[in-house]
Design a protein around this motif. Structure first.
Motif, PDB file in Angstrom:
ATOM      1  N   PHE A 104      -6.450  -5.814   2.899  1.00 42.34           N
ATOM      2  CA  PHE A 104      -5.725  -6.548   1.855  1.00 42.34           C
ATOM      3  C   PHE A 104      -5.987  -5.959   0.472  1.00 42.34           C
ATOM      4  O   PHE A 104      -5.078  -5.873  -0.356  1.00 42.34           O
ATOM      5  CB  PHE A 104      -6.088  -8.028   1.868  1.00 42.34           C
ATOM      6  CG  PHE A 104      -5.768  -8.729   3.167  1.00 42.34           C
ATOM      7  CD1 PHE A 104      -4.714  -8.309   3.966  1.00 42.34           C
ATOM      8  CD2 PHE A 104      -6.521  -9.798   3.600  1.00 42.34           C
ATOM      9  CE1 PHE A 104      -4.410  -8.947   5.167  1.00 42.34           C
ATOM     10  CE2 PHE A 104      -6.228 -10.449   4.793  1.00 42.34           C
ATOM     11  CZ  PHE A 104      -5.170 -10.020   5.578  1.00 42.34           C
ATOM     12  N   ALA A 105      -7.224  -5.533   0.216  1.00 40.41           N
ATOM     13  CA  ALA A 105      -7.554  -4.941  -1.086  1.00 40.41           C
ATOM     14  C   ALA A 105      -6.771  -3.644  -1.289  1.00 40.41           C
ATOM     15  O   ALA A 105      -6.247  -3.391  -2.387  1.00 40.41           O
ATOM     16  CB  ALA A 105      -9.051  -4.685  -1.189  1.00 40.41           C
ATOM     17  N   SER A 106      -6.672  -2.824  -0.244  1.00 42.91           N
ATOM     18  CA  SER A 106      -5.936  -1.564  -0.343  1.00 42.91           C
ATOM     19  C   SER A 106      -4.448  -1.834  -0.577  1.00 42.91           C
ATOM     20  O   SER A 106      -3.822  -1.203  -1.440  1.00 42.91           O
ATOM     21  CB  SER A 106      -6.133  -0.749   0.937  1.00 42.91           C
ATOM     22  OG  SER A 106      -5.389   0.436   0.880  1.00 42.91           O
ATOM     23  N   VAL A 107      -3.893  -2.778   0.164  1.00 40.25           N
ATOM     24  CA  VAL A 107      -2.474  -3.110   0.013  1.00 40.25           C
ATOM     25  C   VAL A 107      -2.199  -3.611  -1.402  1.00 40.25           C
ATOM     26  O   VAL A 107      -1.269  -3.144  -2.068  1.00 40.25           O
ATOM     27  CB  VAL A 107      -2.053  -4.164   1.063  1.00 40.25           C
ATOM     28  CG1 VAL A 107      -0.690  -4.755   0.733  1.00 40.25           C
ATOM     29  CG2 VAL A 107      -2.051  -3.553   2.460  1.00 40.25           C
ATOM     30  N   LYS A 108      -3.012  -4.540  -1.872  1.00 40.46           N
ATOM     31  CA  LYS A 108      -2.798  -5.092  -3.219  1.00 40.46           C
ATOM     32  C   LYS A 108      -2.929  -4.009  -4.288  1.00 40.46           C
ATOM     33  O   LYS A 108      -2.150  -3.958  -5.236  1.00 40.46           O
ATOM     34  CB  LYS A 108      -3.772  -6.236  -3.474  1.00 40.46           C
ATOM     35  CG  LYS A 108      -3.392  -7.480  -2.709  1.00 40.46           C
ATOM     36  CD  LYS A 108      -4.330  -8.633  -2.966  1.00 40.46           C
ATOM     37  CE  LYS A 108      -3.854  -9.857  -2.201  1.00 40.46           C
ATOM     38  NZ  LYS A 108      -4.803 -10.397  -1.289  1.00 40.46           N
ATOM     39  N   LYS A 109      -3.930  -3.137  -4.123  1.00 42.29           N
ATOM     40  CA  LYS A 109      -4.135  -2.048  -5.092  1.00 42.29           C
ATOM     41  C   LYS A 109      -2.910  -1.138  -5.153  1.00 42.29           C
ATOM     42  O   LYS A 109      -2.405  -0.834  -6.229  1.00 42.29           O
ATOM     43  CB  LYS A 109      -5.367  -1.238  -4.696  1.00 42.29           C
ATOM     44  CG  LYS A 109      -5.552   0.029  -5.494  1.00 42.29           C
ATOM     45  CD  LYS A 109      -6.678   0.873  -4.946  1.00 42.29           C
ATOM     46  CE  LYS A 109      -6.637   2.237  -5.576  1.00 42.29           C
ATOM     47  NZ  LYS A 109      -7.383   3.228  -4.822  1.00 42.29           N
TER      48      LYS A 109
ATOM     49  N   LEU B  36       0.184  -1.679  -4.112  1.00 47.54           N
ATOM     50  CA  LEU B  36       1.396  -2.353  -4.580  1.00 47.54           C
ATOM     51  C   LEU B  36       1.364  -2.581  -6.082  1.00 47.54           C
ATOM     52  O   LEU B  36       2.382  -2.459  -6.759  1.00 47.54           O
ATOM     53  CB  LEU B  36       1.602  -3.674  -3.827  1.00 47.54           C
ATOM     54  CG  LEU B  36       2.041  -3.550  -2.377  1.00 47.54           C
ATOM     55  CD1 LEU B  36       2.048  -4.913  -1.705  1.00 47.54           C
ATOM     56  CD2 LEU B  36       3.408  -2.882  -2.261  1.00 47.54           C
ATOM     57  N   SER B  37       0.197  -2.876  -6.623  1.00 45.68           N
ATOM     58  CA  SER B  37       0.108  -3.124  -8.069  1.00 45.68           C
ATOM     59  C   SER B  37       0.083  -1.824  -8.873  1.00 45.68           C
ATOM     60  O   SER B  37       0.541  -1.790 -10.000  1.00 45.68           O
ATOM     61  CB  SER B  37      -1.125  -3.956  -8.401  1.00 45.68           C
ATOM     62  OG  SER B  37      -2.312  -3.253  -8.136  1.00 45.68           O
TER      63      SER B  37
ATOM     64  N   TYR C 264       3.400 -10.802   4.148  1.00 48.05           N
ATOM     65  CA  TYR C 264       4.200  -9.584   4.063  1.00 48.05           C
ATOM     66  C   TYR C 264       5.184  -9.515   5.226  1.00 48.05           C
ATOM     67  O   TYR C 264       4.903  -9.996   6.329  1.00 48.05           O
ATOM     68  CB  TYR C 264       3.304  -8.343   4.093  1.00 48.05           C
ATOM     69  CG  TYR C 264       2.360  -8.259   2.928  1.00 48.05           C
ATOM     70  CD1 TYR C 264       2.814  -7.917   1.656  1.00 48.05           C
ATOM     71  CD2 TYR C 264       1.005  -8.524   3.085  1.00 48.05           C
ATOM     72  CE1 TYR C 264       1.940  -7.855   0.576  1.00 48.05           C
ATOM     73  CE2 TYR C 264       0.124  -8.458   2.012  1.00 48.05           C
ATOM     74  CZ  TYR C 264       0.604  -8.119   0.768  1.00 48.05           C
ATOM     75  OH  TYR C 264      -0.253  -8.059  -0.300  1.00 48.05           O
TER      76      TYR C 264
ATOM     77  N   LYS D  12       7.180  -8.752  -0.056  1.00 49.67           N
ATOM     78  CA  LYS D  12       7.038  -7.301   0.015  1.00 49.67           C
ATOM     79  C   LYS D  12       7.123  -6.842   1.469  1.00 49.67           C
ATOM     80  O   LYS D  12       6.619  -7.508   2.382  1.00 49.67           O
ATOM     81  CB  LYS D  12       5.689  -6.851  -0.561  1.00 49.67           C
ATOM     82  CG  LYS D  12       5.515  -7.187  -2.025  1.00 49.67           C
ATOM     83  CD  LYS D  12       6.337  -6.282  -2.888  1.00 49.67           C
ATOM     84  CE  LYS D  12       6.015  -6.496  -4.359  1.00 49.67           C
ATOM     85  NZ  LYS D  12       6.780  -5.621  -5.203  1.00 49.67           N
TER      86      LYS D  12
ATOM     87  N   ASN E 177     -10.367  -7.798   4.731  1.00 44.83           N
ATOM     88  CA  ASN E 177     -10.516  -7.768   3.270  1.00 44.83           C
ATOM     89  C   ASN E 177     -10.288  -6.363   2.720  1.00 44.83           C
ATOM     90  O   ASN E 177      -9.695  -6.204   1.653  1.00 44.83           O
ATOM     91  CB  ASN E 177     -11.893  -8.292   2.862  1.00 44.83           C
ATOM     92  CG  ASN E 177     -12.033  -9.777   3.149  1.00 44.83           C
ATOM     93  OD1 ASN E 177     -11.069 -10.526   3.056  1.00 44.83           O
ATOM     94  ND2 ASN E 177     -13.232 -10.194   3.523  1.00 44.83           N
TER      95      ASN E 177
ATOM     96  N   GLU F 183      -0.610 -12.796   5.771  1.00 40.27           N
ATOM     97  CA  GLU F 183      -0.776 -12.741   4.314  1.00 40.27           C
ATOM     98  C   GLU F 183       0.560 -12.851   3.582  1.00 40.27           C
ATOM     99  O   GLU F 183       0.607 -12.788   2.359  1.00 40.27           O
ATOM    100  CB  GLU F 183      -1.455 -11.425   3.894  1.00 40.27           C
ATOM    101  CG  GLU F 183      -2.961 -11.425   3.983  1.00 40.27           C
ATOM    102  CD  GLU F 183      -3.611 -12.387   2.994  1.00 40.27           C
ATOM    103  OE1 GLU F 183      -3.551 -12.167   1.768  1.00 40.27           O
ATOM    104  OE2 GLU F 183      -4.193 -13.379   3.462  1.00 40.27           O
TER     105      GLU F 183
END
Length: 129
Positions: free
Chosen positions: A113-118, A120-121, A27, A3, A110, A25
């Motif tokens: 990463f949580a914001s990015v994953k949220k 993107l998903s 990216y 990504k 953390n 991570e």
């Protein structure tokens, strides 16, 4: 598939540190040091996510988000604001423009990463239209 994240931040230390964390991570990170350059890069590179500072010279984060949303080529890209402004009114202003996430500086890896994953998903603004 890797990504791509566009990071728009006018503070060089924050930009470099955040980009390094994201790269570690896995990216691919493209950086811009102001909003005008960020809008141009978003249209050129079509990243999977944009992370943008709110307070910048020339074009602030709110204007960047609005410009990207108005474009047919970038309107679908998920967006995360990064800011030291933690007032509810600031968060409400960001959310009134469109679907986004909001990271308060200083944030730890953390939270980032949580914001990015949220985002993107969630698929970004497509889920809200």
């Amino acid at each position: 598939m890797q990504k791509t994240i566009l990071l728009i931040e006018d503070n060089q230390d924050i930009r470099e540190n955040t980009a390094e964390l994201l790269e570690l991570e896995g990216y691919l990170v493209i950086t811009a040091n102001n909003g005008t350059e960020g809008i141009r890069l978003a249209e050129l590179e079509l990243p999977d996510l944009v992370i943008c500072d709110v307070l910048m010279q020339e074009t602030d984060g709110y204007a960047v988000f609005s410009a990207l949303l108005e474009s047919t080529t970038t309107g679908h890209i998920p967006f995360v604001f990064m800011t030291a402004k933690s007032e509810n009114a600031d968060r409400a202003k960001a959310l009134s423009i469109g679907y986004c996430d909001y990271l308060i500086k200083p944030f730890d890896e953390n939270e980032l990463f949580a914001s990015v994953k949220k985002m993107l998903s969630d698929g970004g603004v497509e889920n809200t239209r």
